[in-house]
Design an enzyme around this catalytic site. Structure first.
Site, PDB file in Angstrom:
ATOM      1  N   HIS A  54      35.865  38.168  46.446  1.00 24.87           N
ATOM      2  CA  HIS A  54      35.037  38.727  45.370  1.00 24.87           C
ATOM      3  C   HIS A  54      35.832  38.786  44.064  1.00 24.87           C
ATOM      4  O   HIS A  54      35.365  38.324  43.017  1.00 24.87           O
ATOM      5  CB  HIS A  54      34.545  40.125  45.779  1.00 24.87           C
ATOM      6  N   GLU A  55      37.016  39.317  44.116  1.00 21.62           N
ATOM      7  CA  GLU A  55      37.812  39.483  42.886  1.00 21.62           C
ATOM      8  C   GLU A  55      38.253  38.135  42.324  1.00 21.62           C
ATOM      9  O   GLU A  55      38.176  37.889  41.128  1.00 21.62           O
ATOM     10  CB  GLU A  55      39.024  40.370  43.151  1.00 21.62           C
ATOM     11  N   HIS A  59      35.613  36.500  40.296  1.00 21.98           N
ATOM     12  CA  HIS A  59      35.468  36.979  38.915  1.00 21.98           C
ATOM     13  C   HIS A  59      36.317  36.126  37.975  1.00 21.98           C
ATOM     14  O   HIS A  59      35.910  35.807  36.860  1.00 21.98           O
ATOM     15  CB  HIS A  59      35.919  38.430  38.790  1.00 21.98           C
TER      16      HIS A  59
END
Ligand SMILES: *[C@@H]1O[C@H](CO)[C@@H](O)[C@H](O)[C@H]1NC(C)=O
Ligand SMILES: *[C@@H]1O[C@H](CO)[C@@H](O)[C@H](O)[C@H]1NC(C)=O
Ligand SMILES: *[C@@H]1O[C@H](CO)[C@@H](O)[C@H](O)[C@H]1NC(C)=O
Ligand SMILES: *[C@@H]1O[C@H](CO)[C@@H](O)[C@H](O)[C@H]1NC(C)=O
Ligand SMILES: [Zn+2]
Length: 538
Positions: free
Chosen positions: A345-346, A349
């Site tokens: 997820h990170e 980004h």
């Protein structure tokens, strides 16, 4: 055992990804929102001509000429900022300028395929007045103002002089100053009026967000570690992961990533045994921080936060930073660095913030765009964890949260399990809630593509297949480069459909439209009203 998330950190996180939002919302002082003029986005299927179509011209010249004719502006107004060619298309990113000074918030992007323009996005403005382009406030004074307004310190990245168009259509001259506060985990680009010296607004390079924690099934260490030997891809890292071309290391730093522990704010890079063997064992019955005291674990346990994760995405040229925190919901604490879907997820980004709008890190800043960013991040984790031709429901983050769901619903093709549609946007305003609607749409797109084209078990390492999950990831990435700065749901959808035209000659067009339409983002969807219709021919 080696720790798998480290592999992700080295293999993926450390590419050109830039930083982005946190995993869950944290309470922070509201930031003055930067004004962004409306963004328009057109896609052209097989493409349209541009003024230099019949000539040999550079990407910069062709894109500039197209923008000038489309927007009826002269060449002095258009500044080519960056561009690149992928295996499938060419992408150009342009800024508006006045007196040779570029605008922070008026940009354009043009994509080309086979010499034709296939998409065009822009947020150009026609200011009614311009502040003088010679600053009357010094850079030092602007730095002081930015540091005061944002409670941080200038990080020595050179400041820039730019224009900012305001909601009242005037153009202000600004000093742009990067300000960070390590203890608070903040990282901003501050806009300071270069005539009055006043702080105006800031770009948040670290979007922070909140986790409502959900149970997950197999994306964490409870499935057991693997011992991987030489996992590096020699095509992209010919010297391996422990050599940046100048220096060879025996710790968790190298050409792709610098992974380190941050307990007590001391950055420790775990050392390997001779021969670059990182074979640390993990004991789930003791706290990760205790373990570190006795046997180092190659994880990032950032001492500045708890129960979250985030990623800071500065502009191209500066490294992104992923922060993984310990989670104290369970006893003992758990380490977010050991849950792959959080790391993914990170990391995502970084990819979305860097690729949207050509590397400025400024193009996912309005709320709807930030929400899309959260959605892509959940979607990449969803994609990464699917193992077979039946795309199963996906929930994010339950190892660290101990069973308290982070997201409100699993992502699902079942409308009872997850009923979210485009119009659900009218009921939510928080960026992760917006992200759930987008991630659920993309879950349905993935399922539809896999249903139509099959599933590749090697998609994580082999992008050459023709299966649905391979197609999905190509379209995901291609669309990021196509879409405009500050995209909305409709523009993000259109970019995916144009990406399919570019790469697969539109072979998946109707599969895509049907999947989007099933969740209210059909052909005539507009203004957050659901539409379930398809274009002609589908
Ligand atoms: C803008 O830059 C170009 C190229 O560097 C230069 O030729 C031109 O004189 C500049 N114009 C102004 C108004 O400063
Ligand atoms: C890394 O370890 C090898 C032996 O395993 C040694 O020869 C080399 O000097 C070490 N490099 C550094 C930078 O410590
Ligand atoms: C890794 O460590 C485990 C546990 O200490 C040990 O059993 C195993 O032999 C080690 N593997 C390698 C390749 O060093
Ligand atoms: C959808 O989910 C609901 C609730 O979990 C379940 O009752 C129903 O059978 C599911 N539908 C399908 C087609 O699987
Ligand atoms: Zn996030």
């Amino acid at each position: 055992m080696t720790v798998f998330p480290l592999v992700l950190l080295f293999g993926i996180c450390l590419s050109s990804a830039s930083a982005g939002p946190a995993l869950k919302a944290t309470a922070r002082k509201p930031l003055t929102q930067t004004f962004f003029p409306p963004t328009s986005f057109q896609t052209f299927d097989a493409g349209v001509d541009h003024p230099l179509s019949r000539r040999d011209g550079s990407l910069a010249d062709a894109a500039s000429a197209f923008v000038e004719t489309q927007l009826k502006v002269d060449s002095k107004t258009v500044k080519f900022k960056s561009g690149y060619s992928s295996d499938i298309a060419q992408y150009a990113y342009i800024k508006q300028q006045h007196n040779n000074i570029t605008f922070a918030n008026s940009v354009a992007n043009v994509a080309f395929k086979d010499g034709k323009v296939v998409s065009f996005g822009n947020s150009f403005s026609k200011p009614s007045s311009f502040a003088s382009s010679t600053p009357t406030v010094s850079v030092d004074a602007a730095i002081s103002a930015a540091e005061k307004a944002l409670d941080g310190t200038h990080n020595k990245i050179p400041t820039t002089l730019e224009y900012l168009v305001n909601a009242d259509n005037t153009a202000t001259l600004i000093h742009v100053v990067q300000v960070q506060n390590q203890a608070k985990g903040t990282w901003y680009e501050a806009f300071v009026d270069a005539h009055s010296g006043k702080f105006i607004s800031a770009i948040d390079l670290v979007a922070n967000a909140a986790y409502r924690v959900l149970p997950i099934f197999k994306q964490d260490l409870t499935e057991g570690f693997e011992f991987l030997v030489n996992p590096q891809n020699l095509a992209s890292s010919p010297l391996g992961w422990h050599n940046d071309g100048n220096t060879a290391t025996n710790d968790t730093s190298g050409n792709n990533a610098l992974a380190y522990l941050d307990q007590d704010q001391t950055a420790t890079t775990p050392q390997s045994a001779p021969g670059l063997i990182f074979n640390y064992t993990q004991d789930p019955t003791v706290s990760p921080s205790e373990q570190v005291a006795t046997a180092c674990s190659p994880l990032v346990q950032n001492s500045q936060g708890i129960d979250n994760a985030n990623f800071g995405t500065p502009p191209d040229g500066q490294s992104g930073q992923m922060n993984m925190y310990l989670w104290d919901i369970t006893d003992p604490e758990r380490d977010g660095g050991l849950e792959n879907d959080i790391v993914t997820h990170e990391m995502t980004h970084g990819i979305t913030n860097r690729m949207t709008g050509g590397g400025t890190g400024r193009c996912l800043q309005i709320v709807e765009s930030q929400g899309l960013g959260e959605g892509w991040s959940d979607t990449m984790a969803d994609w990464m964890e699917q193992v077979g031709p039946t795309i199963v429901d996906f929930t994010l983050g339950s190892y660290v949260d101990g069973g308290v769901p982070i997201r409100s619903r699993p992502y699902s093709t079942n409308s009872t399990t997850n009923p979210y549609t485009y119009s659900t946007l009218l009921e939510v305003g928080e960026v992760h809630d917006i992200g759930e609607i987008w991630a659920n749409m993309l879950h349905n797109v993935l399922a539809a593509l896999v249903d139509a084209r099959g599933f590749s078990k090697t998609a994580r390492t082999d992008p050459s297949g023709s299966e649905g999950n391979v197609i999905f990831l190509h379209l995901f990435i291609d669309a990021l480069a196509l879409q405009p700065c500050q995209p909305d749901f409709l523009q993000a959808r259109d970019a995916i459909i144009q990406a399919d035209q570019n790469r697969y000659a539109g072979a998946n067009k109707c599969v895509l439209w049907k999947a989007f339409a099933s969740r209210g983002l059909g052909f005539k969807a507009f203004d957050y009203t659901d539409d379930f219709s398809l274009p002609d021919g589908c």
